[in-house]
Design an enzyme around this catalytic site. Structure first.
Site, PDB file in Angstrom:
ATOM      1  CG  LEU A  84      -2.043  -1.055   1.215  1.00 21.19           C
ATOM      2  CD1 LEU A  84      -2.862  -0.957   2.491  1.00 21.19           C
ATOM      3  CD2 LEU A  84      -2.937  -0.912  -0.002  1.00 21.19           C
TER       4      LEU A  84
ATOM      5  CB  ALA B 162       7.309   2.777   1.779  1.00 24.65           C
ATOM      6  N   GLY B 163       6.509   4.578   4.399  1.00 27.64           N
ATOM      7  CA  GLY B 163       6.674   5.821   5.135  1.00 27.64           C
ATOM      8  C   GLY B 163       7.995   5.855   5.875  1.00 27.64           C
ATOM      9  N   GLY B 164       8.101   6.836   6.763  1.00 24.29           N
ATOM     10  CA  GLY B 164       9.347   6.980   7.510  1.00 24.29           C
ATOM     11  C   GLY B 164       9.582   5.867   8.506  1.00 24.29           C
ATOM     12  CG  MET B 165       7.480   5.412  11.816  1.00 21.88           C
ATOM     13  SD  MET B 165       6.095   5.355  12.946  1.00 21.88           S
ATOM     14  CE  MET B 165       6.436   3.830  13.816  1.00 21.88           C
TER      15      MET B 165
ATOM     16  CB  VAL C 198       1.461   0.428   4.829  1.00 18.09           C
ATOM     17  CG1 VAL C 198       0.039   0.007   5.163  1.00 18.09           C
ATOM     18  CG2 VAL C 198       1.964   1.436   5.850  1.00 18.09           C
TER      19      VAL C 198
ATOM     20  CE  LYS D  82       3.011   2.629   9.040  1.00 18.65           C
ATOM     21  NZ  LYS D  82       3.044   4.064   9.439  1.00 18.65           N
TER      22      LYS D  82
ATOM     23  CG  ASP E   1       2.700  13.062   9.875  1.00 16.10           C
ATOM     24  OD1 ASP E   1       2.835  14.191   9.381  1.00 16.10           O
ATOM     25  OD2 ASP E   1       3.064  12.020   9.291  1.00 16.10           O
TER      26      ASP E   1
END
Length: 476
Positions: free
Chosen positions: A25, A27-30, A33, A47, A141
């Site tokens: 789905l 990708a983020g900083g953590m 997903v 996640k 955020d």
């Protein structure tokens, strides 16, 4: 975070916990997903934390507190937490999967939102933040890409960097956590976060949705963070109904911003007022289209309209009272319509009530009855009172309305009218023929000199036979 679905890569896991992974789905900083599902077929957004962050014990501790806080959130405007594993080699958590595009994607694809729609979305998000803050959590955020527009309403997702109320925003000295352009000034300064922090981010999000641009423009992270702290937002293009409220949300001082509860109530009022204004501004729907208005023509195509001319061309005197014409029933003296009216089949010939006229006509052929076996519709069945013989519009699926006459009474049976008219014509012809025969018989008597001459001649002959001298002697 881009929530568009992508295929799994070679390094992506296929199974995490009891969930099977199907697609990426985003990708983020953590971390990354994934779209997954359990054995019952329930879909989740799962996640998985990045490997380098999983080795940081401080991060693990903070992540455990965030998951614990997320479990306390109740409300329909957030993605419900389904499962989590904080002790795995790579910690993960799964939330309810929300179908629908993000607010960022919708604005990017379709353009800015209208005032009514934007106020409705803002009211729902404010109500969701009330539930988040009541659980003692600050999102920190909130931005267009973390808001999904599901069929049941907007949903707030990605509590990955959420923190308990009063926590600092700095993970390392001088490093702020969040997205430039949507961070609150206190987050940039490293001050304590409060529910007012999410109110600032919501104001920046609504400004973006109404203009398709950030209220603090574009640039590097340093430039954007400086503008958030020292410059006023640009709200050119924001609807007038929302501009004052959004400007209040973007106040530099957290104390000057409205609360999430007050914000929700005010946005609901604006949404209702704008929706009512849109309904009032719409052009009125015509009561009846031009095609639906009665025009005096039959709606069925099986009855074609034909233009009939009076015999004799222009200058011919109008028909006498009681003799209908092709233009409709002629009114009798005194303005009262004549009896019987005009009987027409398929818009054909003219009936006549005097010697030799056809009682009805079929398409102008003069045939008194239909050869196809289907009885045509008399014109009196589809005429309106005082309408000049024009047929009234049909009601329903091809059904005709009730038959009326000029006096409002139902006319007699058309078949009975034809029979009476036929009898009248036959009797008239017989009477005329009898008169002619009688007159013909009297003509020769007048040619012999009259009745007196005949009587006188007969008397003279009788007298001659009776004279004595005309008889001989008896002895002879």
């Amino acid at each position: 975070m881009n929530m568009a679905m992508m295929r799994l890569r070679r390094e992506d896991p296929r199974v995490v916990g009891s969930f099977r992974l199907h697609r990426r789905l985003g990708a983020g900083g953590m971390g990354v997903v994934y779209l997954g599902s359990d054995k019952k077929g329930q879909r989740v957004a799962l996640k998985v934390i990045r490997p380098d962050l999983a080795e940081d014990q401080e991060f693990r501790s903070r992540f455990a507190r965030e998951v614990s806080a997320a479990r306390r959130i109740r409300g329909g405007c957030t993605a419900r937490l389904v499962a989590a594993d904080l002790d795995a080699d790579r910690p993960w958590f799964a939330t309810q999967y929300v179908p629908g595009p993000s607010l960022h994607d919708k604005v990017n694809d379709e353009g800015p939102l209208g005032a009514a729609e934007l106020a409705a979305i803002g009211a729902a998000l404010s109500e969701g933040l009330v539930a988040v803050h009541e659980a003692g959590v600050v999102h920190r955020d909130l931005k267009p890409s973390n808001i999904l527009l599901s069929p049941k309403g907007p949903r707030i997702i990605d509590f990955g960097i959420a923190w308990a109320t009063g926590a600092s925003t700095l993970t390392h000295v001088g490093t702020a956590v969040g997205s430039p352009g949507f961070l609150a000034p206190e987050q940039v300064r490293g001050a304590l976060v409060t529910p007012a922090t999410d109110v600032f981010s919501l104001g920046a999000t609504l400004a973006y949705a109404s203009t398709a641009d950030s209220p603090f423009g574009h640039g590097s992270s340093e430039v954007m963070l400086y503008r958030v702290v020292h410059e006023e937002p640009h709200l050119h293009g924001v609807p007038d109904a929302l501009a004052p409220l959004i400007r209040a949300c973007l106040a530099k001082d957290p104390e000057e911003r409205p609360s999430t509860l007050d914000l929700s109530l005010r946005l609901k009022e604006i949404a209702a007022r704008e929706a009512q204004g849109m309904a009032d501004a719409r052009p009125p729907v015509p009561r009846a289209s031009e095609a639906d208005r009665p025009t005096g023509r039959l709606a069925d195509s099986s009855y074609p309209e034909r233009t009939l001319r009076q015999p004799g061309g222009p200058g011919t005197p109008p028909p006498r009272s009681g003799v209908p014409s092709s233009r409709g029933p002629a009114p009798s003296r005194g303005g009262v319509p004549s009896r019987g009216g005009s009987v027409s089949r398929g818009g054909g010939g003219n009936p006549s009530s005097r010697g030799g006229g056809n009682p009805s006509s079929r398409g102008g052929s003069g045939n008194p009855s239909s050869r196809s076996g289907s009885r045509p519709t008399p014109a009196g069945r589809n005429t309106r009172p005082g309408g000049g013989g024009r047929p009234a519009p049909r009601s329903g699926a091809g059904r005709q309305g009730p038959r009326t006459t000029g006096t409002g009474r139902r006319p007699a049976n058309p078949r009975l009218l034809r029979q009476r008219l036929f009898v009248f014509v036959v009797v008239t012809l017989l009477v005329a023929l009898g008169i002619a025969v009688v007159q013909g018989c009297q003509g020769p008597a007048r040619g012999l000199g009259g009745d007196n001459d005949v009587v006188r001649e007969q008397h003279r002959q009788t007298q001659e036979h009776l004279r004595p001298e005309a008889v001989g002697p008896l002895g002879d």
